[in-house]
Enzyme design. Structure first.
Site, PDB file in Angstrom:
ATOM      1  N   SER A  84       0.873  -1.114   0.135  1.00 26.03           N
ATOM      2  CA  SER A  84       0.116  -0.103  -0.030  1.00 26.03           C
ATOM      3  C   SER A  84       0.965   1.168  -0.008  1.00 26.03           C
ATOM      4  CB  SER A  84      -0.742   0.023   1.034  1.00 26.03           C
ATOM      5  OG  SER A  84      -2.138   0.757   1.043  1.00 26.03           O
ATOM      6  N   ASP A 230      -5.638  -3.748  -2.757  1.00 28.66           N
ATOM      7  CA  ASP A 230      -4.716  -3.475  -1.647  1.00 28.66           C
ATOM      8  C   ASP A 230      -4.363  -4.757  -0.930  1.00 28.66           C
ATOM      9  OD1 ASP A 230      -3.537  -2.575   1.067  1.00 28.66           O
ATOM     10  OD2 ASP A 230      -4.450  -0.559   0.455  1.00 28.66           O
TER      11      ASP A 230
END
Length: 537
Positions: A84, A230
């Site tokens: 991320s 993610d």
């Protein structure tokens, strides 16, 4: 009886001594056993250090402060694994940027604009600007084959893609992440299986973008047939990934927010958020349990700075720096001498950032419109250095046609040529769209109006992006119309249009004092034909 003479005994002693001396000499000449050589080599070689940067949204800005202190301490980084926001900072560092470069870019970034996908008015086509004269809402769900379709997420990531492209352009040719100045891995999650996907090859900016595609917030990224979101869902602090790369010592930075306390859970949204926190926190703790006594864990105290608090991202730099300085005793043992660190840095410099000279422009078109609609809006020409700022403006106007989910660029090297590739992908919920509208008024004297409308617009009906529309309105002024708008060239400079409609409008008459005398409803059939020339957006 035979006796041994003293002279014979002396000869044997001399022979024994000579043999022993010869044996010792041979042993001294022979190489040491291989195991001993390996042990000595290992003792003289510094341990390979892996940097693990966890996910946490805006909280991940603290990674910049960590990098700053590692540079001050002259601690080398041999491998980077990030998830991320950690994949953004880690990817930029792996590309050869230093902490000051990354901090400067993050400070200058307009986060509110980056996370706003709607094209700026300056970039929108004239046709789309004319939509603003209707009272229809901006939201346009798709309507195709009798089904209503909506996007997979709130943000397409168009502007973020352009930012990542610009920042990683100097290493755009590197497709194997082991060949970056620092070997690198980005971690994403396969939305179909829920399993972690370690990205080690391909396009660096797209890999970073996939790693931070927060579900429902950012569109998933398709890579090698997998739909990726993610990486924090599956592996928010990828300790195992850095070890698999070859790291012997790990410096791990965890910027996760953890679980909400009982006092913080005050709404249904908080409960939903807590469920997501379980995923991130559980896999993080599993990874951290594998750390050994020589590894270093840094957990910046980021307090109430949330994952979405990008307006506060600059605050996190100092917090990350402070948390790293608190671990100085554990980190100093991995410092290099100034001379050794200088040699290390010389081997991990970023490639020159001179603008590449473009030899060819290639259109990778995944839409119903012709390549010329895209190509003629790109000003980059073969034989000229790439002007990134101008290219981004051109891409903004292509995106402003509002028929594309994304418009990206990349520079690839083929046959000793720099090829600028423009990739345009139409909206997967198009090409037909619905818009709803509501307009009402009341003069507080008993007079009111109410209009409810719906528009159906079918774009890309041909290669020049012709458009057909039908609209229905009910309420105090009912009506219906159908319209055809047809550009005559790829740049839509010339167009023809036709419209047929039937509807009613209300007209009032008043006396000199402003009192309404009567209201008439005018019912009319309309036919409009037009042709025009657009002089720009």
């Amino acid at each position: 009886m035979r006796r041994t003479s003293p002279i014979g005994a002396s000869n044997r002693n001399r022979w024994t001594i000579g043999l022993s001396a010869l044996t010792l000499a041979v042993l001294c000449v022979l190489p040491a056993p291989a195991v001993e050589a390996a042990d000595e080599s290992a003792a003289g070689r510094r341990p390979r250090i892996g940097l693990v940067l966890g996910g946490g949204g805006a909280r991940g800005g603290a990674h910049v402060g960590v990098l700053k202190v590692l540079e001050e301490l002259r601690i080398p980084v041999d491998y980077i694994a990030g998830t991320s926001m950690g994949s953004i900072v880690g990817g930029l560092y792996a590309s050869g940027m230093n902490s000051q470069d990354i901090e400067r870019e993050l400070r200058a970034m307009d986060w509110a604009d980056v996370f706003q996908d709607y094209p700026s008015r300056a970039d929108r086509s004239f046709r789309r600007k004319s939509d603003d004269y209707t009272y229809a809402f901006k939201a346009k769900p798709g309507f195709n084959d009798g089904k209503i379709m909506i996007p997979l997420a709130y943000i397409r990531g168009q502007k973020l893609d352009l930012e990542l492209n610009r920042l990683t352009l100097p290493v755009a040719e590197v497709k194997d992440f082991d060949r970056l100045p620092i070997p690198y891995r980005a971690v994403a999650t396969d939305v179909e299986t829920g399993k972690a996907v370690v990205l080690s090859k391909g396009n660096l900016s797209r890999s970073i973008r996939a790693s931070m595609a927060v579900p429902a917030a950012f569109d998933p990224v398709e890579i090698d047939g997998r739909l990726l979101v993610d990486g924090g869902i599956a592996n928010n602090v990828p300790v195992n990934v850095a070890r698999d790369m070859g790291a012997e010592i790990l410096i791990v930075v965890d910027v996760g927010s953890g679980l909400f306390s009982r006092e913080q859970i005050t709404s249904a949204l908080d409960v939903t958020g807590q469920l997501a926190n379980y995923l991130f926190t559980l896999n993080t703790e599993q990874q951290l349990k594998t750390l050994g006594p020589r590894d270093v864990l840094i957990r910046p105290p980021l307090g109430d700075i949330g994952g979405g608090s990008f307006d506060r991202v600059t605050e996190t730099f100092l917090i990350g720096e402070g948390a790293t300085r608190a671990a100085l005793d554990a980190l100093r043992r991995y410092s290099l001498s100034p001379q050794e660190y200088a040699r290390y840095r010389a081997q991990h410099v970023r490639p020159r950032q001179d603008a590449p000279v473009i030899d060819l422009v290639r259109i990778d078109n995944h839409s119903r419109v012709g390549n010329a609609v895209i190509a003629e809006r790109i000003s980059a020409k073969p034989g000229q250095p790439l002007d990134v700022e101008r290219l981004e403006q051109d891409i903004g106007q292509i995106y402003g046609l509002e028929i594309f989910e994304s418009v990206r660029y990349s520079v690839v090297r083929e046959d000793d040529k720099n090829i600028l590739v423009i990739s345009a992908k139409e909206k997967y919920w198009g090409p037909g769209y619905l818009q709803f509208g509501l307009a009402t008024s009341n003069n507080l004297k008993g007079d009111s109006t109410l209009k409810l409308g719906v528009l159906y617009t079918r774009t890309e009906i041909n290669e020049l992006n012709g458009e057909w529309r039908v609209g229905v309105q009910v309420g105090t002024e009912p009506g219906i119309f159908t319209e055809l708008h047809q550009p005559l060239d790829p740049l839509s400079r010339y167009f023809v249009a036709g419209k047929v409609g039937h509807g009613a409008t209300n007209e009032d008459t008043f006396d000199n004092a402003g009192n309404r005398l009567a209201r008439y409803q005018l019912v009319a059939d309309k036919l409009e034909l037009s042709a025009g020339r657009e002089f720009g957006t």
